[in-house]
Enzyme design. Structure first.
Site, PDB file in Angstrom:
ATOM      1  N   GLN A  52     -10.105  48.406  85.826  1.00 53.35           N
ATOM      2  CA  GLN A  52     -10.955  47.365  85.252  1.00 53.35           C
ATOM      3  C   GLN A  52     -10.598  45.982  85.806  1.00 53.35           C
ATOM      4  O   GLN A  52     -11.406  45.061  85.738  1.00 53.35           O
ATOM      5  CB  GLN A  52     -10.863  47.352  83.729  1.00 53.35           C
ATOM      6  CG  GLN A  52     -11.536  48.547  83.080  1.00 53.35           C
ATOM      7  CD  GLN A  52     -11.439  48.496  81.586  1.00 53.35           C
ATOM      8  OE1 GLN A  52     -10.461  48.957  81.007  1.00 53.35           O
ATOM      9  NE2 GLN A  52     -12.445  47.908  80.945  1.00 53.35           N
TER      10      GLN A  52
ATOM     11  N   CYS B  82     -16.809  48.386  75.168  1.00 54.69           N
ATOM     12  CA  CYS B  82     -15.978  48.371  76.366  1.00 54.69           C
ATOM     13  C   CYS B  82     -15.982  46.966  76.955  1.00 54.69           C
ATOM     14  O   CYS B  82     -17.033  46.313  76.997  1.00 54.69           O
ATOM     15  CB  CYS B  82     -16.518  49.374  77.383  1.00 54.69           C
ATOM     16  SG  CYS B  82     -15.579  49.429  78.921  1.00 54.69           S
ATOM     17  N   LEU B  83     -14.842  46.519  77.422  1.00 52.76           N
ATOM     18  CA  LEU B  83     -14.751  45.199  78.033  1.00 52.76           C
ATOM     19  C   LEU B  83     -15.508  45.119  79.354  1.00 52.76           C
ATOM     20  O   LEU B  83     -15.832  44.031  79.806  1.00 52.76           O
ATOM     21  CB  LEU B  83     -13.285  44.819  78.253  1.00 52.76           C
ATOM     22  CG  LEU B  83     -12.458  44.631  76.983  1.00 52.76           C
ATOM     23  CD1 LEU B  83     -10.986  44.418  77.335  1.00 52.76           C
ATOM     24  CD2 LEU B  83     -12.988  43.478  76.145  1.00 52.76           C
TER      25      LEU B  83
ATOM     26  N   HIS C 158     -10.856  56.924  75.906  1.00 57.35           N
ATOM     27  CA  HIS C 158     -11.660  55.878  76.525  1.00 57.35           C
ATOM     28  C   HIS C 158     -10.927  55.282  77.722  1.00 57.35           C
ATOM     29  O   HIS C 158     -11.498  55.165  78.821  1.00 57.35           O
ATOM     30  CB  HIS C 158     -11.970  54.791  75.485  1.00 57.35           C
ATOM     31  CG  HIS C 158     -12.751  53.645  76.025  1.00 57.35           C
ATOM     32  ND1 HIS C 158     -14.083  53.469  75.754  1.00 57.35           N
ATOM     33  CD2 HIS C 158     -12.393  52.609  76.824  1.00 57.35           C
ATOM     34  CE1 HIS C 158     -14.510  52.375  76.363  1.00 57.35           C
ATOM     35  NE2 HIS C 158     -13.493  51.828  77.023  1.00 57.35           N
ATOM     36  N   GLU C 159      -9.670  54.916  77.541  1.00 59.60           N
ATOM     37  CA  GLU C 159      -8.923  54.272  78.628  1.00 59.60           C
ATOM     38  C   GLU C 159      -8.648  55.251  79.775  1.00 59.60           C
ATOM     39  O   GLU C 159      -8.749  54.876  80.949  1.00 59.60           O
ATOM     40  CB  GLU C 159      -7.621  53.658  78.111  1.00 59.60           C
ATOM     41  CG  GLU C 159      -7.818  52.546  77.099  1.00 59.60           C
ATOM     42  CD  GLU C 159      -8.802  51.463  77.521  1.00 59.60           C
ATOM     43  OE1 GLU C 159      -8.920  51.170  78.729  1.00 59.60           O
ATOM     44  OE2 GLU C 159      -9.472  50.912  76.631  1.00 59.60           O
TER      45      GLU C 159
ATOM     46  N   HIS D 123     -11.560  55.698  82.116  1.00 66.96           N
ATOM     47  CA  HIS D 123     -11.642  54.651  83.146  1.00 66.96           C
ATOM     48  C   HIS D 123     -10.876  55.063  84.402  1.00 66.96           C
ATOM     49  O   HIS D 123     -11.338  54.826  85.521  1.00 66.96           O
ATOM     50  CB  HIS D 123     -11.082  53.325  82.640  1.00 66.96           C
ATOM     51  CG  HIS D 123     -12.050  52.513  81.855  1.00 66.96           C
ATOM     52  ND1 HIS D 123     -13.218  52.011  82.382  1.00 66.96           N
ATOM     53  CD2 HIS D 123     -12.016  52.097  80.564  1.00 66.96           C
ATOM     54  CE1 HIS D 123     -13.855  51.323  81.461  1.00 66.96           C
ATOM     55  NE2 HIS D 123     -13.154  51.363  80.341  1.00 66.96           N
TER      56      HIS D 123
ATOM     57  N   GLY E 127      -7.587  48.180  74.611  1.00 65.33           N
ATOM     58  CA  GLY E 127      -6.927  48.797  75.753  1.00 65.33           C
ATOM     59  C   GLY E 127      -7.551  48.286  77.027  1.00 65.33           C
ATOM     60  O   GLY E 127      -8.610  47.629  77.000  1.00 65.33           O
TER      61      GLY E 127
END
Length: 189
Positions: free
Chosen positions: A54, A102-103, A143-144, A147, A49
């Site tokens: 981000q 996480c990216l 998680h998304e 953000h 995701g």
């Protein structure tokens, strides 16, 4: 295809709460461009995701997709989902500990997530969806959406479990996959 840079921990955009997208702007070239960039960037990075902040956009937009993802081979499939102005509702007290990556953060760590969620959002055509998410899919949603509120896994993770991706692969991966596979079998998505 426009692949954008993914901001890393420390970048101010990751701590800025995202603003709701007015319904009249969902079809706009700007919003649709952000959606396209999110999809392209997530896929190129092998993410499960990606949230708009981000990539430096302060719009409440996330994309989620899991399809034989090499970074997350234990995650169940999720078809491409574009969620604009997502809202989550925890449906009960059941939780699970997920070792998340996480990216935007070069670390992984154990995060407690709700197992059962109600999810409400608009897709890229402006159609409203009300659905449920369960298990690791519910964890991905949380998680998304974190953000979008300026929250990173380092804010939620047990500090004693934080490790680099390499150390996770070497020392923790097998035990986590064994545990989370049993969880997946029990709860599904």
């Amino acid at each position: 295809m426009t692949v954008r840079d993914i901001h890393s921990i420390g970048h101010p955009a990751l701590r800025a709460p995202a603003a709701a997208v007015p319904p009249a702007e969902i079809a706009s070239e700007r919003t649709q461009g952000i959606v396209d960039d999110l999809i392209d960037t997530m896929r190129r990075a092998n993410g499960a995701g990606l949230a708009a902040n981000q990539i430096g956009e302060t719009a409440r937009i996330v994309v989620i997709e899991v399809n034989e993802n090499p970074r997350y081979p234990y995650k169940p499939p999720i078809e491409l989902t574009v969620a604009i102005n997502p809202e989550l509702e925890v449906l009960d007290d059941e939780t699970v500990v997920i070792n998340e990556g996480c990216l935007s953060v070069p670390l992984r760590g154990d995060v407690v997530r709700s197992v059962n969620l109600g999810v409400r959002y608009f897709d890229r055509e402006g159609t409203e969806h009300c659905t449920r998410a369960r298990g690791l899919t519910a964890g991905t949603w949380q998680h998304e959406c974190d953000h979008l509120d300026g929250i990173l896994i380092t804010d939620r993770a047990d500090p004693s479990t934080l490790c680099t991706w390499d150390e996770f692969e070497q020392h923790h991966r097998d035990a986590f996959i064994e545990r989370i596979s049993r969880f997946n079998e029990r709860v599904g998505t």
